[in-house]
Design a protein around this motif. Structure first.
Motif, PDB file in Angstrom:
ATOM      1  N   SER A 173       0.834  -1.198   0.000  1.00 56.98           N
ATOM      2  CA  SER A 173       0.000   0.000   0.000  1.00 56.98           C
ATOM      3  C   SER A 173       0.870   1.249   0.000  1.00 56.98           C
ATOM      4  O   SER A 173       1.606   1.505   0.939  1.00 56.98           O
ATOM      5  CB  SER A 173      -0.908   0.006   1.223  1.00 56.98           C
ATOM      6  OG  SER A 173      -1.556   1.245   1.326  1.00 56.98           O
ATOM      7  N   ASN A 174       0.784   2.010  -1.073  1.00 54.83           N
ATOM      8  CA  ASN A 174       1.607   3.205  -1.187  1.00 54.83           C
ATOM      9  C   ASN A 174       1.109   4.363  -0.344  1.00 54.83           C
ATOM     10  O   ASN A 174       1.818   5.338  -0.154  1.00 54.83           O
ATOM     11  CB  ASN A 174       1.718   3.606  -2.655  1.00 54.83           C
ATOM     12  CG  ASN A 174       2.516   2.580  -3.440  1.00 54.83           C
ATOM     13  OD1 ASN A 174       3.475   2.021  -2.932  1.00 54.83           O
ATOM     14  ND2 ASN A 174       2.110   2.309  -4.648  1.00 54.83           N
ATOM     15  N   GLN A 175      -0.105   4.241   0.188  1.00 58.18           N
ATOM     16  CA  GLN A 175      -0.651   5.278   1.061  1.00 58.18           C
ATOM     17  C   GLN A 175       0.276   5.491   2.253  1.00 58.18           C
ATOM     18  O   GLN A 175       0.572   6.621   2.633  1.00 58.18           O
ATOM     19  CB  GLN A 175      -2.054   4.864   1.518  1.00 58.18           C
ATOM     20  CG  GLN A 175      -2.647   5.763   2.584  1.00 58.18           C
ATOM     21  CD  GLN A 175      -3.832   5.105   3.279  1.00 58.18           C
ATOM     22  OE1 GLN A 175      -4.388   4.121   2.796  1.00 58.18           O
ATOM     23  NE2 GLN A 175      -4.200   5.639   4.423  1.00 58.18           N
ATOM     24  N   TYR A 176       0.758   4.407   2.832  1.00 60.56           N
ATOM     25  CA  TYR A 176       1.653   4.505   3.997  1.00 60.56           C
ATOM     26  C   TYR A 176       2.987   5.124   3.609  1.00 60.56           C
ATOM     27  O   TYR A 176       3.571   5.885   4.361  1.00 60.56           O
ATOM     28  CB  TYR A 176       1.874   3.125   4.616  1.00 60.56           C
ATOM     29  CG  TYR A 176       0.615   2.557   5.228  1.00 60.56           C
ATOM     30  CD1 TYR A 176       0.217   2.939   6.510  1.00 60.56           C
ATOM     31  CD2 TYR A 176      -0.174   1.659   4.529  1.00 60.56           C
ATOM     32  CE1 TYR A 176      -0.952   2.430   7.064  1.00 60.56           C
ATOM     33  CE2 TYR A 176      -1.346   1.145   5.076  1.00 60.56           C
ATOM     34  CZ  TYR A 176      -1.728   1.541   6.346  1.00 60.56           C
ATOM     35  OH  TYR A 176      -2.875   1.044   6.893  1.00 60.56           O
ATOM     36  N   THR A 177       3.457   4.778   2.417  1.00 59.45           N
ATOM     37  CA  THR A 177       4.719   5.330   1.928  1.00 59.45           C
ATOM     38  C   THR A 177       4.584   6.839   1.729  1.00 59.45           C
ATOM     39  O   THR A 177       5.462   7.606   2.118  1.00 59.45           O
ATOM     40  CB  THR A 177       5.130   4.650   0.608  1.00 59.45           C
ATOM     41  OG1 THR A 177       5.115   3.229   0.814  1.00 59.45           O
ATOM     42  CG2 THR A 177       6.520   5.083   0.179  1.00 59.45           C
ATOM     43  N   GLU A 178       3.465   7.260   1.137  1.00 60.16           N
ATOM     44  CA  GLU A 178       3.219   8.688   0.937  1.00 60.16           C
ATOM     45  C   GLU A 178       3.171   9.422   2.272  1.00 60.16           C
ATOM     46  O   GLU A 178       3.766  10.489   2.424  1.00 60.16           O
ATOM     47  CB  GLU A 178       1.892   8.903   0.201  1.00 60.16           C
ATOM     48  CG  GLU A 178       1.940   8.587  -1.270  1.00 60.16           C
ATOM     49  CD  GLU A 178       0.623   8.922  -1.958  1.00 60.16           C
ATOM     50  OE1 GLU A 178      -0.033   9.908  -1.566  1.00 60.16           O
ATOM     51  OE2 GLU A 178       0.248   8.190  -2.886  1.00 60.16           O
TER      52      GLU A 178
ATOM     53  N   PHE B 171       5.034  14.185  -2.778  1.00 60.88           N
ATOM     54  CA  PHE B 171       5.287  12.752  -2.918  1.00 60.88           C
ATOM     55  C   PHE B 171       3.996  12.111  -3.388  1.00 60.88           C
ATOM     56  O   PHE B 171       2.943  12.303  -2.795  1.00 60.88           O
ATOM     57  CB  PHE B 171       5.734  12.138  -1.592  1.00 60.88           C
ATOM     58  CG  PHE B 171       6.411  10.810  -1.770  1.00 60.88           C
ATOM     59  CD1 PHE B 171       7.788  10.746  -1.925  1.00 60.88           C
ATOM     60  CD2 PHE B 171       5.675   9.641  -1.828  1.00 60.88           C
ATOM     61  CE1 PHE B 171       8.423   9.518  -2.129  1.00 60.88           C
ATOM     62  CE2 PHE B 171       6.295   8.410  -2.026  1.00 60.88           C
ATOM     63  CZ  PHE B 171       7.687   8.362  -2.172  1.00 60.88           C
ATOM     64  N   SER B 172       4.061  11.351  -4.474  1.00 59.40           N
ATOM     65  CA  SER B 172       2.853  10.795  -5.066  1.00 59.40           C
ATOM     66  C   SER B 172       3.014   9.335  -5.437  1.00 59.40           C
ATOM     67  O   SER B 172       4.119   8.811  -5.485  1.00 59.40           O
ATOM     68  CB  SER B 172       2.469  11.598  -6.315  1.00 59.40           C
ATOM     69  OG  SER B 172       3.497  11.494  -7.267  1.00 59.40           O
ATOM     70  N   THR B 173       1.901   8.691  -5.720  1.00 55.46           N
ATOM     71  CA  THR B 173       1.885   7.331  -6.231  1.00 55.46           C
ATOM     72  C   THR B 173       1.669   7.399  -7.727  1.00 55.46           C
ATOM     73  O   THR B 173       0.800   8.128  -8.198  1.00 55.46           O
ATOM     74  CB  THR B 173       0.748   6.514  -5.571  1.00 55.46           C
ATOM     75  OG1 THR B 173       0.999   6.425  -4.178  1.00 55.46           O
ATOM     76  CG2 THR B 173       0.672   5.116  -6.160  1.00 55.46           C
TER      77      THR B 173
END
Length: 78
Positions: free
Chosen positions: A2-7, A74-76
């Protein structure tokens, strides 16, 4: 992954760039910012990641000094 956490982590640390899931089940991306913030993000990517992810290996490449940031946030990417 999940890239939400990375963002969220990137914004918290104050780095910019992007992240993307690949069709091979890996994640690729680019991170820019002050060296200590980039190092903190690399550490998070290597050891923590999103709650449901399993990190087998991290590979950081093309590291270089830059005079200005290429990204404003910072984006996905998809």
């Amino acid at each position: 992954f999940s890239n939400q956490y990375t963002e969220e982590e990137a914004r918290k640390l104050g780095v910019v760039g992007w992240v993307k899931n690949t069709s091979q089940g890996t994640v690729t991306g680019q991170v820019q910012g002050p060296e200590e913030k980039v190092n903190a993000m690399k550490s998070w990517l290597s050891k923590v990641g999103s709650p449901s992810s399993r990190i087998d290996r991290t590979n950081f490449s093309n590291e270089k000094e830059i005079s200005k940031l290429d990204f404003s946030g910072f984006s996905t990417r998809y």
